[in-house]
Design a protein around this motif. Structure first.
Motif, PDB file in Angstrom:
ATOM      1  N   VAL A 193      -2.178   1.534  11.111  1.00 29.99           N
ATOM      2  CA  VAL A 193      -3.338   0.665  10.886  1.00 29.99           C
ATOM      3  C   VAL A 193      -4.614   1.508  10.990  1.00 29.99           C
ATOM      4  N   ALA A 194      -4.661   2.329  12.029  1.00 28.41           N
ATOM      5  CA  ALA A 194      -5.812   3.214  12.226  1.00 28.41           C
ATOM      6  C   ALA A 194      -5.959   4.189  11.065  1.00 28.41           C
ATOM      7  N   SER A 229     -18.134   0.776  -4.009  1.00 27.51           N
ATOM      8  CA  SER A 229     -16.883   0.448  -4.690  1.00 27.51           C
ATOM      9  C   SER A 229     -15.684   0.881  -3.871  1.00 27.51           C
ATOM     10  N   TYR A 230     -14.599   0.161  -4.023  1.00 30.22           N
ATOM     11  CA  TYR A 230     -13.383   0.557  -3.316  1.00 30.22           C
ATOM     12  C   TYR A 230     -12.306   1.060  -4.281  1.00 30.22           C
ATOM     13  N   GLU A 231     -12.674   1.145  -5.540  1.00 31.81           N
ATOM     14  CA  GLU A 231     -11.679   1.477  -6.560  1.00 31.81           C
ATOM     15  C   GLU A 231     -11.027   2.836  -6.315  1.00 31.81           C
ATOM     16  N   ASN A 232     -11.859   3.805  -5.919  1.00 30.64           N
ATOM     17  CA  ASN A 232     -11.343   5.157  -5.647  1.00 30.64           C
ATOM     18  C   ASN A 232     -10.296   5.183  -4.547  1.00 30.64           C
ATOM     19  N   ALA A 233     -10.319   4.168  -3.708  1.00 31.71           N
ATOM     20  CA  ALA A 233      -9.432   4.178  -2.543  1.00 31.71           C
ATOM     21  C   ALA A 233      -8.066   3.576  -2.852  1.00 31.71           C
ATOM     22  N   ILE A 234      -7.877   3.061  -4.054  1.00 28.70           N
ATOM     23  CA  ILE A 234      -6.600   2.382  -4.349  1.00 28.70           C
ATOM     24  C   ILE A 234      -5.395   3.322  -4.219  1.00 28.70           C
ATOM     25  N   PRO A 235      -5.462   4.569  -4.734  1.00 23.91           N
ATOM     26  CA  PRO A 235      -4.303   5.452  -4.513  1.00 23.91           C
ATOM     27  C   PRO A 235      -4.023   5.713  -3.031  1.00 23.91           C
ATOM     28  N   ALA A 236      -5.061   5.837  -2.224  1.00 23.64           N
ATOM     29  CA  ALA A 236      -4.848   6.030  -0.778  1.00 23.64           C
ATOM     30  C   ALA A 236      -4.195   4.787  -0.170  1.00 23.64           C
ATOM     31  N   ALA A 237      -4.656   3.610  -0.597  1.00 28.77           N
ATOM     32  CA  ALA A 237      -4.062   2.353  -0.131  1.00 28.77           C
ATOM     33  C   ALA A 237      -2.582   2.301  -0.521  1.00 28.77           C
ATOM     34  N   MET A 238      -2.312   2.775  -1.719  1.00 32.34           N
ATOM     35  CA  MET A 238      -0.932   2.792  -2.212  1.00 32.34           C
ATOM     36  C   MET A 238      -0.083   3.742  -1.369  1.00 32.34           C
ATOM     37  N   ALA A 239      -0.623   4.911  -1.026  1.00 31.49           N
ATOM     38  CA  ALA A 239       0.114   5.869  -0.191  1.00 31.49           C
ATOM     39  C   ALA A 239       0.517   5.213   1.123  1.00 31.49           C
ATOM     40  N   VAL A 240      -0.431   4.507   1.735  1.00 32.14           N
ATOM     41  CA  VAL A 240      -0.149   3.849   3.016  1.00 32.14           C
ATOM     42  C   VAL A 240       0.946   2.789   2.849  1.00 32.14           C
ATOM     43  N   GLU A 241       0.839   1.981   1.797  1.00 28.41           N
ATOM     44  CA  GLU A 241       1.804   0.897   1.599  1.00 28.41           C
ATOM     45  C   GLU A 241       3.197   1.448   1.255  1.00 28.41           C
ATOM     46  N   VAL A 242       3.248   2.498   0.437  1.00 29.66           N
ATOM     47  CA  VAL A 242       4.543   3.088   0.066  1.00 29.66           C
ATOM     48  C   VAL A 242       5.182   3.728   1.301  1.00 29.66           C
ATOM     49  N   PHE A 243       4.365   4.412   2.102  1.00 29.09           N
ATOM     50  CA  PHE A 243       4.900   4.987   3.337  1.00 29.09           C
ATOM     51  C   PHE A 243       5.433   3.887   4.258  1.00 29.09           C
ATOM     52  N   HIS A 244       4.644   2.839   4.424  1.00 24.94           N
ATOM     53  CA  HIS A 244       5.063   1.726   5.293  1.00 24.94           C
ATOM     54  C   HIS A 244       6.401   1.142   4.819  1.00 24.94           C
ATOM     55  N   LEU A 274       9.058  -2.716  -2.924  1.00 26.79           N
ATOM     56  CA  LEU A 274       7.599  -2.791  -3.093  1.00 26.79           C
ATOM     57  C   LEU A 274       7.155  -4.116  -3.694  1.00 26.79           C
ATOM     58  N   SER A 275       8.083  -4.821  -4.343  1.00 24.56           N
ATOM     59  CA  SER A 275       7.682  -6.046  -5.048  1.00 24.56           C
ATOM     60  C   SER A 275       7.898  -7.312  -4.221  1.00 24.56           C
ATOM     61  N   ILE A 276       8.673  -7.206  -3.097  1.00 19.89           N
ATOM     62  CA  ILE A 276       8.989  -8.457  -2.403  1.00 19.89           C
ATOM     63  C   ILE A 276       7.922  -8.883  -1.404  1.00 19.89           C
ATOM     64  N   GLY A 277       6.743  -8.310  -1.569  1.00 21.18           N
ATOM     65  CA  GLY A 277       5.600  -8.899  -0.891  1.00 21.18           C
ATOM     66  C   GLY A 277       5.286  -8.378   0.483  1.00 21.18           C
ATOM     67  N   GLY A 278       4.971  -9.269   1.375  1.00 20.42           N
ATOM     68  CA  GLY A 278       4.393  -8.882   2.640  1.00 20.42           C
ATOM     69  C   GLY A 278       2.901  -9.167   2.558  1.00 20.42           C
ATOM     70  N   LYS A 279       2.237  -9.039   3.693  1.00 21.85           N
ATOM     71  CA  LYS A 279       0.816  -9.394   3.737  1.00 21.85           C
ATOM     72  C   LYS A 279      -0.066  -8.359   3.052  1.00 21.85           C
ATOM     73  N   ARG A 280       0.469  -7.136   2.862  1.00 16.44           N
ATOM     74  CA  ARG A 280      -0.314  -6.020   2.295  1.00 16.44           C
ATOM     75  C   ARG A 280      -1.529  -5.729   3.167  1.00 16.44           C
ATOM     76  N   MET A 281      -1.375  -5.926   4.466  1.00 19.09           N
ATOM     77  CA  MET A 281      -2.510  -5.752   5.357  1.00 19.09           C
ATOM     78  C   MET A 281      -3.037  -4.314   5.351  1.00 19.09           C
ATOM     79  N   ARG A 282      -2.109  -3.329   5.356  1.00 22.60           N
ATOM     80  CA  ARG A 282      -2.548  -1.937   5.454  1.00 22.60           C
ATOM     81  C   ARG A 282      -3.362  -1.494   4.233  1.00 22.60           C
ATOM     82  N   PRO A 283      -2.858  -1.718   3.018  1.00 29.91           N
ATOM     83  CA  PRO A 283      -3.700  -1.328   1.872  1.00 29.91           C
ATOM     84  C   PRO A 283      -5.014  -2.102   1.811  1.00 29.91           C
ATOM     85  N   ILE A 284      -4.986  -3.370   2.210  1.00 31.62           N
ATOM     86  CA  ILE A 284      -6.241  -4.140   2.223  1.00 31.62           C
ATOM     87  C   ILE A 284      -7.241  -3.497   3.187  1.00 31.62           C
TER      88      ILE A 284
END
Lengths: 335, 335
Positions: free
Chosen positions: B184-185, B68-83, B46-56
């Motif tokens: 992505v969708a 605000s997009y703050e509420n969506a951060i855990p959802a963004a995290m779910a997508v990135e962790v799954f990816h 999780l720390s070695i980077g990448g573009k982080r396109m999906r959570p963005i």
């Protein structure tokens, strides 16, 4: 009267309906979609049997709090699919050739297939839980996901223990709690939640399952060494051949005399050996050292703890006796 | 005026805030618990980077429907962790030594570690979604779980294609749709749902993401062969060296003249070759056959389809222009 009622319960224990209804649902939910290379191994592992103890526990638990257990079948399925996912991945890690007497998925297909088919099984476990309405789904997910994490942690501990020589009994108990007991507890709690149990009762069922699961896994360890080959179904002595550091080994090392301790350590270092001789001699050390007696005591201790937990349940004496009978049944099982 | 506004949007595109807030949350949620052998690889990948396109994408989508997009951060995290879970397991299957220029988990640790740490990441992806109240959680799970299944199916198709010589362009497009576009969708739809979008808008965002994801993956294939080595970041020609049957190859085989078709097939059968020469000659065939031009056309086609999908959104022109700018930005990217 109390005892008579309980003995009656023990005689009445019958999981046929649970099992049949579960198997019918399993059959109905066979994976027929593409890509077949992904789903054939899923059907394979789900169809080659096993005791189906976890889904049966979910259905039994649901029925205790509700007249019907039908609603709980998808939850039972989630538990069973998750359990079988862990078998697929654990068998890769253990390089196990057989599961339930049949070739493991990574042997029948290959490692990549076992990884990916396992992954999709895990996801389908969640898919079955999505059958429930949001509030209940959310409650089920809370216990299910916590459990799933713990099962991974338990598996990692098991892997770590292979390279360690300082594993204590308490470490071992913590490992089997995470690797096995929490899923038994989760199966019971999910059934209770679907059955409409109160939070307090659902948690009491979880606690009952935690102690029952420990007794169950210790009984597994016991039977693996001291089961009757005629009734056990698996090869007796499998753990001994594979140098598995189970309760019997750890306790044996601690309590054996100097000669036996050295002999035990030597047996567990050898790569080539006469299997029958090794099993015979290691079992003799387990007996002499008292570790056989110790595991029997532990099994009884955790079974009794489970039965004590029943005191926290708001259920009729009749229903509690059914659970008590089930606990005794597991403790006395030969398979 | 319309074009001026759009150009302005393109110039204003800035993901710094999304990315920083996401990375801050990631850092705050680092795994410090035991067993370390399970969680260290999770922190590593999780720390070695990448573009982080999906959570963005998730955060951007949430902000379109909410201040605000703050509420969506855990959802963004779910997508990135799954990816990242899929990367761990895919890298085992591909026997890949490097990921983002660093050793893959199965190389740095071992295959068993990569399997089990991947498993626990998948479960944690769900854990992040559990931050939402039951109704929203249930809606998020519907799209997330469907997507997760499809990603596994796409990966299986990719594996199956390696042994097949009859893969058509439409098969390839279906494979990358499942393996890449649906996530992505999903990232966009989950952001929309958290942002309070209507079902119709959430689905329109999904459709936009599906076409955008296809354009994105085709652009990946294009850059892998025709990217500028100075700006691409990865080795140009990696797919060619690994004999990957991407769009360029399949279309090339179909449209090349007889000599080029044979040469292309031969290059993709060789085990030992001069890398630079192979890359140079294969790229020349891709150009001559028209498959380079064809993939450029496809990228433009799917980008335009994505932009058309914006017509179904109940959003201001201003916001739609932001999404349009983003689509163009992806199409023109060099990395």
């Amino acid at each position: 009267v109390r005892l008579a009622n309980f003995t009656q319960k023990l005689l009445e224990l019958d999981f046929t309906n649970y099992k049949n209804d579960f198997l019918e649902y399993l059959e109905k939910n066979k994976y027929t979609q593409e890509p077949q290379n992904l789903y054939k191994p899923v059907n394979y592992i789900l169809s080659i049997g096993g005791k189906r103890m976890r889904p049966i526990l979910t259905l039994m638990s649901a029925e205790l709090f509700n007249q019907s257990y039908e609603n709980a079948i998808p939850a039972a399925m989630a538990v069973e699919v998750f359990h079988n996912f862990t078998l697929l991945h654990d068998d890769i890690m253990d390089d196990a050739p057989l599961r339930r007497g049949r070739p493991t998925v990574h042997e029948k297909w290959d490692v990549n297939t076992a990884i990916l088919s396992g992954d999709v099984m895990m996801i389908y476990a969640y898919e079955f839980l999505r059958n429930y309405e949001p509030q209940l789904f959310s409650e089920l997910m809370a216990v299910f996901n916590k459990t799933a994490i713990e099962v991974c942690e338990g598996q990692q501990m098991d892997v770590d223990f292979e390279d360690r020589n300082d594993v204590l009994i308490q470490d071992y108990l913590e490992m089997i709690k995470l690797k096995t007991s929490v899923l038994v507890a989760c199966a019971l709690k999910m059934g209770a939640l679907v059955g409409g149990a109160s939070k307090k009762d659902a948690n009491a069922m979880y606690q009952f399952g935690l102690n029952l699961g420990l007794a169950f896994q210790l009984q597994d360890d016991y039977l693996d060494a001291f089961g009757n080959p005629e009734t056990f179904g698996k090869q007796v002595g499998g753990d001994i051949i594979e140098n598995k550091k189970t309760y019997l080994y750890i306790e044996g090392l601690k309590t054996a005399n100097e000669d036996d301790r050295r002999a035990l350590e030597n047996w567990f270092l050898k790569e080539n050996f006469d299997q029958d001789k090794k099993i015979r001699e290691v079992k003799a050390i387990f007996e002499r050292s008292g570790s056989k007696k110790a595991i029997q005591n532990e099994i009884e201790k955790y079974t009794n703890k489970a039965i004590e937990d029943l005191g926290n349940l708001d259920l009729s004496k009749d229903k509690k006796d059914q659970l008590k009978a089930f606990a005794y049944y597991l403790m006395k099982r030969k398979v």
